[in-house]
Design a protein around this motif. Structure first.
Motif, short mmCIF file in Angstrom:
data_model
loop_
_atom_site.label_atom_id
_atom_site.label_comp_id
_atom_site.label_asym_id
_atom_site.label_seq_id
_atom_site.Cartn_x
_atom_site.Cartn_y
_atom_site.Cartn_z
N ILE A 1 1.71 36.64 -2.60
CA ILE A 1 0.91 35.42 -2.63
C ILE A 1 0.11 35.29 -3.93
N ASP A 2 -0.10 36.39 -4.65
CA ASP A 2 -0.84 36.36 -5.91
C ASP A 2 0.07 36.22 -7.12
N TYR A 3 1.35 35.97 -6.89
CA TYR A 3 2.32 35.93 -7.99
C TYR A 3 1.93 34.93 -9.08
N VAL A 4 1.42 33.76 -8.69
CA VAL A 4 1.12 32.74 -9.69
C VAL A 4 0.04 33.21 -10.66
N LYS A 5 -0.78 34.16 -10.24
CA LYS A 5 -1.85 34.65 -11.11
C LYS A 5 -1.35 35.76 -12.05
N THR A 6 -0.25 36.41 -11.68
CA THR A 6 0.21 37.56 -12.45
C THR A 6 1.53 37.30 -13.17
N ALA B 1 14.51 28.48 -11.47
CA ALA B 1 13.75 27.37 -10.90
C ALA B 1 12.28 27.70 -10.76
N LEU B 2 11.95 28.97 -10.51
CA LEU B 2 10.55 29.34 -10.36
C LEU B 2 9.91 29.72 -11.69
N GLY C 1 6.66 22.71 -2.67
CA GLY C 1 7.99 23.27 -2.87
C GLY C 1 7.94 24.65 -3.49
N ILE C 2 7.01 24.85 -4.45
CA ILE C 2 6.86 26.15 -5.09
C ILE C 2 6.43 27.20 -4.06
N LEU C 3 5.53 26.85 -3.17
CA LEU C 3 5.05 27.80 -2.17
C LEU C 3 6.21 28.31 -1.30
N VAL C 4 7.08 27.39 -0.89
CA VAL C 4 8.23 27.80 -0.09
C VAL C 4 9.19 28.63 -0.93
N PHE D 1 2.42 23.26 -11.76
CA PHE D 1 1.47 23.09 -10.66
C PHE D 1 0.66 21.82 -10.86
N ASP D 2 1.36 20.68 -10.84
CA ASP D 2 0.70 19.44 -11.22
C ASP D 2 0.75 18.37 -10.14
N GLY D 3 0.98 18.76 -8.91
CA GLY D 3 0.97 17.75 -7.86
C GLY D 3 1.24 18.37 -6.51
N ASN D 4 0.72 17.75 -5.46
CA ASN D 4 0.89 18.30 -4.11
C ASN D 4 2.34 18.55 -3.76
N SER D 5 3.20 17.58 -4.02
CA SER D 5 4.60 17.71 -3.64
C SER D 5 5.27 18.86 -4.37
N THR D 6 5.02 18.97 -5.67
CA THR D 6 5.60 20.04 -6.46
C THR D 6 5.14 21.40 -5.97
#
Length: 436
Positions: A391-396, A7-8, A379-382, A371-376
C-alpha cells in the motif's frame, strides 16, 4: 493484466489537479470485503473500480467467449430494469458505468455524484448481482461480438496477435481469443452466461479501489451492498504457463501493401527483483518513444517505419517481452534485421550511463502525473493490488527506480534479452522474408 507491466510505471491522463502525495487507506467492510481508499472531499464525486481476477481465462471448456459476452450484457438491464430502463436511469443520475473483460480480470467501474450516492450504488449492485440476460439483449450483443470477430479476421494486427498467442501459449487460455470464435459464440446459451457469471464474479477474487467524496464507513457499507451476496469462491484459475517462443519468423500471407510484424521473447515477472532494471532497459531499447534505440535506428536513421515499440508484458499467469513494427512489404525484412541487431547489441553491451539517466528522469518525472484525478487513481489502486504491490508503493516507487545502477541494467540486459529466441510474426506479403 492486460494491464501490462509498464502501465503502472508510465502514462498520464488529465482530470483533477495533480496531487503531490496520495494517502491510501485499507478498508474492510463489516462483511469482511477489503478495498483501498483515497478520500478526496474537495469535489462531490466518487470513483469506484472493481476487478474480479480470472477474467476470460475462466471460460469453461468448449464455451470460449462466454465471459466476454456475459460482461457485455451486465449493462443491458438488471433487476426490474430492462436495457432501456437501465440506460435511462444512469443518464438521469449522471452516473457512468464501465464493464470490460480481459484474460486477467472482469473490470467494473462506477463514477457518480455524491448527491446520487444511494441510487447509483443500487444500480451498480443490481448490474453486478442481478443481470437479466434477456433473450433479445443476448442476441443483440452476440451480433456485435460476431461482427467484431468478422472484422478481426481481416485486420493484420489482430491476425498477428492471434498467431503469436497460439504459437506461444497453445491450448492455454492465453493462446486463444478471449472473444471466442464465431462457432463458439454462436453456440452460447443463457445458461452458459449464468454459469460464467457465477464462476467469475466471486468475493475471494475481488479487488476494489475507491477515490473521492466517500468515507471508510460509507465504503464499507457500499462493499457489502454491492458484493456481499456474491458467491464466496469459484473454479480454480488456470495454471501459470511459460511461453514457447523459439527464434525465427512466421509469415502469414495477407494481401496488403504494408506488412505488420509482432515480435517477442520470454519476459520477466512483476515480482522479480530485477523488474525495475528491466523497465529502465526497455525504456532505452524500445519503450521511450522517439528517443528509444529502436526508433532511432529503424525510423530516424533508415526511414523504415513510422513507429516501432517494445514493452514488458507481465501478466498474471505468464510474462513476455513484446514489440511491434510495420513497414512496406519491400522494407519489412530490413526493419526486422535492424531490430535483431539492436536486440543483440544491447544484450551484449548494455546501455550507457547517459541513457540510464535519461530513462530515470522520464520515469520518475512522469509517475506523479498519473495521480491527477479520481477515476485515474481508482484504477491505479486496483492495478497495484492486482500485481501484489504494498500500500506504500506510491511513496517508494521513484526511490526504487533511482537505486538501479548501470551495472544492474547491463547484467539484466545480458540475462533477459535473448536475440536467438526472438520470434517475428509477419502479416502481409513481405519481400525476402520466409518462415524459419
Amino acid at each position: 493484466m492486460i494491464r501490462f507491466a509498464t502501465a503502472l510505471f508510465l502514462g498520464a491522463t488529465a482530470a483533477l489537479p495533480a496531487r503531490a502525495e496520495v494517502d491510501i487507506q485499507s478498508v474492510t467492510s463489516p462483511g469482511g470485503i477489503e478495498a483501498w481508499l483515497v478520500e478526496e472531499h474537495s469535489l462531490p464525486f466518487v470513483a469506484i473500480d472493481i476487478a474480479f481476477l480470472g477474467g476470460t481465462s475462466l471460460d469453461v471448456a468448449g464455451k470460449r467467449g462466454a465471459v466476454h459476452l456475459m460482461t457485455g450484457l451486465l449493462e443491458e438491464g438488471s433487476g426490474d430494469l430492462d436495457a432501456r430502463g437501465f440506460a435511462r436511469a444512469t443518464e438521469a443520475l449522471a452516473t457512468d458505468f464501465g464493464f470490460s473483460s480481459s484474460p486477467e480480470e472482469v473490470s467494473i467501474s462506477a463514477r457518480f455524484l455524491t448527491e446520487n450516492f444511494d441510487e447509483s450504488v443500487a444500480l451498480m449492485r443490481d448490474a453486478i448481482q442481478k443481470p437479466r440476460f434477456d433473450a433479445a439483449d443476448i442476441e443483440r450483443v452476440r451480433a456485435q461480438v460476431l461482427s467484431g470477430l468478422s472484422y478481426s479476421e481481416n485486420d493484420p494486427n489482430d491476425i498477428a496477435s492471434k498467431t503469436f498467442a497460439a504459437m506461444a501459449y497453445g491450448d492455454h487460455p492465453y493462446g486463444t481469443a478471449e472473444e471466442g470464435t464465431p462457432e463458439s459464440v454462436a453456440a452460447l446459451t443463457r445458461d452458459d452466461l449464468l454459469e460464467a457469471h457465477k464462476n467469475v464474479l466471486v468475493k475471494d477474487r475481488v479487488l476494489v479501489g475507491a477515490v473521492g467524496d466517500i468515507t471508510p464507513e460509507q465504503l464499507g457499507k457500499l462493499l457489502d451492498a454491492v458484493l456481499g451476496d456474491l458467491p464466496q469462491s469459484g473454479p480454480a484459475l488456470p495454471p501459470e504457463v511459460e511461453p514457447k517462443i523459439a527464434g525465427g519468423t512466421t509469415v502469414v500471407e495477407f494481401d496488403t501493401p504494408q506488412s505488420v510484424a509482432l515480435f517477442g521473447q520470454r519476459g520477466i515477472s512483476f515480482d522479480d527483483e530485477d523488474y525495475f532494471a528491466a523497465v529502465l532497459l526497455n525504456q532505452v531499447l524500445g519503450g521511450g518513444g522517439f528517443e528509444s534505440r529502436l526508433m532511432q535506428e529503424v525510423r530516424e536513421k533508415r526511414g523504415l517505419t513510422y513507429g516501432v515499440y517494445s514493452s514488458l508484458q507481465s501478466r498474471d499467469l505468464s510474462s513476455a517481452y513484446m514489440g511491434s513494427v510495420s513497414s512496406g512489404n519491400d522494407r519489412i525484412g530490413k526493419a526486422i534485421e535492424v531490430i535483431r541487431d539492436q536486440w543483440r547489441m544491447t544484450a551484449e553491451q548494455g546501455i550507457t550511463q547517459e541513457e540510464l539517466d535519461g530513462a530515470k528522469t522520464y520515469l520518475t518525472g512522469a509517475y506523479p502525473l498519473r495521480f491527477d484525478g479520481n477515476s485515474t487513481i481508482a484504477g491505479i489502486l486496483v492495478g497495484m493490488q492486482t500485481i501484489g504491490l504494498d500500500i506504500d508503493y506510491v511513496k517508494t516507487r521513484n526511490e526504487r527506480v533511482e537505486k538501479v545502477t548501470l551495472d544492474d541494467v547491463k547484467r539484466v540486459a545480458g540475462e533477459l534479452l535473448d536475440p536467438d529466441h526472438l520470434h517475428f510474426v509477419v502479416v502481409g506479403k513481405p519481400t525476402g522474408v520466409v518462415n524459419e
